[in-house]
Design a protein around this motif. Structure first.
Motif, short mmCIF file in Angstrom:
data_model
loop_
_atom_site.label_atom_id
_atom_site.label_comp_id
_atom_site.label_asym_id
_atom_site.label_seq_id
_atom_site.Cartn_x
_atom_site.Cartn_y
_atom_site.Cartn_z
N LEU A 60 -7.48 6.24 4.58
CA LEU A 60 -6.83 5.30 5.49
C LEU A 60 -5.85 4.38 4.76
O LEU A 60 -4.77 4.07 5.27
CB LEU A 60 -7.87 4.45 6.22
CG LEU A 60 -8.83 5.21 7.15
CD1 LEU A 60 -9.83 4.25 7.76
CD2 LEU A 60 -8.05 5.93 8.24
N ALA A 61 -6.22 3.95 3.56
CA ALA A 61 -5.40 3.00 2.81
C ALA A 61 -4.04 3.59 2.43
O ALA A 61 -3.04 2.86 2.37
CB ALA A 61 -6.14 2.54 1.56
N LEU A 62 -3.98 4.89 2.18
CA LEU A 62 -2.72 5.50 1.79
C LEU A 62 -1.67 5.45 2.90
O LEU A 62 -0.47 5.63 2.64
CB LEU A 62 -2.94 6.96 1.35
CG LEU A 62 -3.57 7.15 -0.04
CD1 LEU A 62 -3.81 8.62 -0.32
CD2 LEU A 62 -2.68 6.56 -1.11
N TRP A 63 -2.11 5.20 4.13
CA TRP A 63 -1.14 5.06 5.21
C TRP A 63 -0.28 3.82 5.03
O TRP A 63 0.81 3.71 5.62
CB TRP A 63 -1.85 5.01 6.57
CG TRP A 63 -2.35 6.34 7.03
CD1 TRP A 63 -3.65 6.78 7.07
CD2 TRP A 63 -1.55 7.43 7.50
NE1 TRP A 63 -3.70 8.07 7.54
CE2 TRP A 63 -2.44 8.50 7.82
CE3 TRP A 63 -0.19 7.62 7.70
CZ2 TRP A 63 -1.99 9.72 8.31
CZ3 TRP A 63 0.26 8.84 8.19
CH2 TRP A 63 -0.63 9.87 8.49
N ALA A 64 -0.74 2.86 4.24
CA ALA A 64 0.07 1.67 3.97
C ALA A 64 1.35 2.05 3.24
O ALA A 64 2.45 1.61 3.60
CB ALA A 64 -0.74 0.66 3.16
N SER A 65 1.22 2.88 2.20
CA SER A 65 2.41 3.34 1.47
C SER A 65 3.32 4.17 2.36
O SER A 65 4.55 4.05 2.31
CB SER A 65 1.99 4.16 0.24
OG SER A 65 1.40 3.34 -0.73
N TRP A 66 2.71 5.01 3.18
CA TRP A 66 3.49 5.85 4.09
C TRP A 66 4.30 4.99 5.06
O TRP A 66 5.49 5.24 5.29
CB TRP A 66 2.56 6.78 4.86
CG TRP A 66 3.28 7.71 5.79
CD1 TRP A 66 3.80 8.94 5.49
CD2 TRP A 66 3.57 7.48 7.18
NE1 TRP A 66 4.40 9.49 6.60
CE2 TRP A 66 4.27 8.61 7.65
CE3 TRP A 66 3.31 6.43 8.06
CZ2 TRP A 66 4.70 8.73 8.96
CZ3 TRP A 66 3.75 6.54 9.38
CH2 TRP A 66 4.43 7.68 9.82
N THR A 67 3.65 3.98 5.62
CA THR A 67 4.33 3.10 6.58
C THR A 67 5.47 2.33 5.93
O THR A 67 6.59 2.28 6.46
CB THR A 67 3.32 2.10 7.18
OG1 THR A 67 2.27 2.82 7.82
CG2 THR A 67 3.99 1.18 8.18
N ALA A 68 5.20 1.74 4.77
CA ALA A 68 6.24 0.98 4.07
C ALA A 68 7.41 1.87 3.70
O ALA A 68 8.58 1.49 3.86
CB ALA A 68 5.66 0.33 2.82
N ALA A 69 7.11 3.07 3.22
CA ALA A 69 8.18 3.99 2.81
C ALA A 69 9.01 4.45 3.99
O ALA A 69 10.24 4.53 3.92
CB ALA A 69 7.57 5.19 2.08
N LEU A 70 8.33 4.78 5.10
CA LEU A 70 9.05 5.24 6.29
C LEU A 70 9.99 4.16 6.82
O LEU A 70 11.14 4.43 7.19
CB LEU A 70 8.06 5.65 7.37
CG LEU A 70 8.68 6.22 8.66
CD1 LEU A 70 9.45 7.51 8.35
CD2 LEU A 70 7.60 6.48 9.71
N VAL A 71 9.52 2.93 6.82
CA VAL A 71 10.35 1.81 7.27
C VAL A 71 11.57 1.64 6.38
O VAL A 71 12.69 1.43 6.86
CB VAL A 71 9.52 0.51 7.31
CG1 VAL A 71 10.43 -0.71 7.49
CG2 VAL A 71 8.49 0.57 8.43
N THR A 72 11.39 1.76 5.06
CA THR A 72 12.53 1.61 4.15
C THR A 72 13.52 2.75 4.31
O THR A 72 14.73 2.54 4.20
CB THR A 72 12.07 1.52 2.69
OG1 THR A 72 11.36 2.71 2.33
CG2 THR A 72 11.17 0.32 2.47
N VAL A 73 13.02 3.96 4.57
CA VAL A 73 13.92 5.10 4.78
C VAL A 73 14.79 4.86 6.00
O VAL A 73 16.00 5.11 5.99
CB VAL A 73 13.10 6.40 4.95
CG1 VAL A 73 13.99 7.54 5.47
CG2 VAL A 73 12.47 6.81 3.63
#
Length: 449
Positions: free
Chosen positions: A296-309
């Motif tokens: 579940l915690a790895l979704w934090a990196s995914w969310t932040a990265a998707l927003v920056t993209v």
């Protein structure tokens, strides 16, 4: 000295008023080729942070989970030590042999580093040689990325015009975000599909094997790019001339551009600290401090990265319209003001929806503060030394304050006993970075060559 250069296009949308431009049928294809190749390199480099907790357990068997984590993220930072060296050596190579040649070399070096990590025996198998292998791989990867960032960003900028350089340069940050999106999705999938034993015994190696295999693909993708640096004719390749050409970028940068180096490095500190804390460290923070499952915690990196993209091209375009300095100043002040409350919220309500919401907001601010920063750096230097100058400035700023951001954040928690300590680090770096901004020349909409 005789130079050969590609044909110059006459389209107002594609031609910079600031120098020779290559002929190119599709700028979209060029952006894709540079972005995908750059993303592959950053995938290799950053996947390490997603599995830092497992690597710490397997390669740094010290007492205490926090101590293991500090050694693991410290080794992540070791790779950044070589970035300035790679920036000088490979940046000068990019300013001598061309952007394409340098970017191909960096891809092969990243492939080598990934292969070492993918197949390195653990501490239980070979003792101290195990962490030594991991550190060696990180040094190779750091050296490679030190040269990649200058060459690829310079190439992106030189494909744009005076009115579009911010948009083109923003794709450097898009590529970094894309690799984080892919890497975090892969990490989530592995954590969800595999048992803890399988993930720790072999599953964590899978992303490094994939990264190793993707290196040759990146080289192939980039081989059809047009070179933007006028290159010497074949008759000019004498040993004396070669040596002088290699030394010129470094000698000129440290001789006449020291002011740009200092202001560029200080300005970069705030953006890189925010980038590595929000995009990479918050997942580890959620696992170790908030005690969330890794899947579940790895979704934090995914969310932040998707927003920056998503936000990065808009940030680049906004900097083209209103200026790099104005966009950077506003977004960085908002980030400084918001990061401490953000950490308070996720500690007060440590749930996945709250974590992802906070990370998404921080990701927007990171994109709008990092993009004009990274675009501004190559614009400080003339074309013939641009890759070297960009590499040196960016790598010096990132090496300590970005590469060791996770280490410093964890150390501050251990030192103070306060789980909000990472916010202090980000606030401090942000405030220091603003001190240099008044001394930076505004480059949006202006000829740089």
């Amino acid at each position: 000295m005789t130079y050969t250069a590609a044909t110059t296009s006459t389209s107002d949308d594609s031609v910079s008023t600031s120098g020779t431009q290559p002929q190119r049928a599709s700028h979209a294809k060029a952006i894709a080729a540079i972005t995908l190749g750059n993303g592959l390199e950053f995938f290799d480099f950053t996947i390490y942070s997603f599995f830092a907790t497992i690597i710490g357990k397997l390669y740094f068997p010290v007492e205490g989970q926090l101590a293991q984590l500090m050694l693991a993220v410290g080794t992540f930072g070791v790779g950044f030590i070589m970035r300035p060296v790679g920036g000088v050596v490979l940046g000068a190579y990019a300013d001598r042999a061309g952007r394409k040649a340098a970017m191909s070399l960096t891809l092969w070096l990243m492939t080598l580093g990934s292969a070492i990590i993918a197949f390195a025996p653990t501490y239980a198998s070979i003792g101290l040689a195990a962490p030594v292998l991991v550190i060696l791989a990180r040094l190779i990867q750091g050296f490679a990325l030190g040269g990649e960032i200058g060459a690829s960003t310079s190439l992106l900028m030189e494909y744009g015009s005076d009115r579009t350089r911010g948009f083109y340069g923003s794709w450097q940050f898009v590529s970094q975000g894309l690799n984080t999106v892919v890497g975090s999705l892969l990490g989530v999938a592995l954590a969800a599909m595999l048992s803890t034993h399988a993930l720790e015994s072999w599953g964590w190696r899978v992303p490094f094997v994939i990264g190793m295999a993707m290196g040759p693909i990146g080289v192939y993708i980039r081989r059809h790019l047009d070179e933007t640096l006028p290159l010497p004719a074949a008759s000019d390749h004498s040993p004396a001339l070669e040596a002088a050409t290699v030394a010129k970028p470094v000698r000129e940068i440290f001789g006449t551009h020291m002011g740009s180096i200092v202001t560029g490095v200080v300005t970069t500190i705030g953006g890189t600290a925010a980038n590595y804390i929000v995009l990479f460290y918050l997942s580890t923070y959620a696992i170790k401090i908030l005690h969330m499952p890794m899947s579940l915690a790895l979704w934090a990196s995914w969310t932040a990265a998707l927003v920056t993209v998503i936000c990065s091209p808009f940030a680049g375009s906004l900097s083209d319209r209103y200026g790099r300095k104005r966009v950077l100043w506003v977004s960085r002040v908002l980030l400084i003001a918001g990061v401490y409350p953000a950490f308070m919220v996720i500690n007060a309500v440590p749930t996945v929806p709250v974590l992802l919401s906070v990370v998404a907001v921080l990701g927007v601010l990171v994109a709008f503060t990092a993009v004009p920063n990274i675009v501004m750096l190559p614009e400080m230097f003339p074309r013939e030394i641009r890759a070297t100058g960009m590499s040196i400035v960016y790598c010096l700023g990132v090496s300590i304050f970005g590469g060791f951001a996770q280490f410093f954040a964890t150390w501050l928690i251990q030192l103070s006993g306060n789980t909000l300590a990472p916010a202090w680090y980000l606030i401090g770096c942000g405030l220091v970075s603003l001190l240099a901004l008044p001394f930076v020349r505004e480059t949006a909409g202006r000829a740089i060559d």
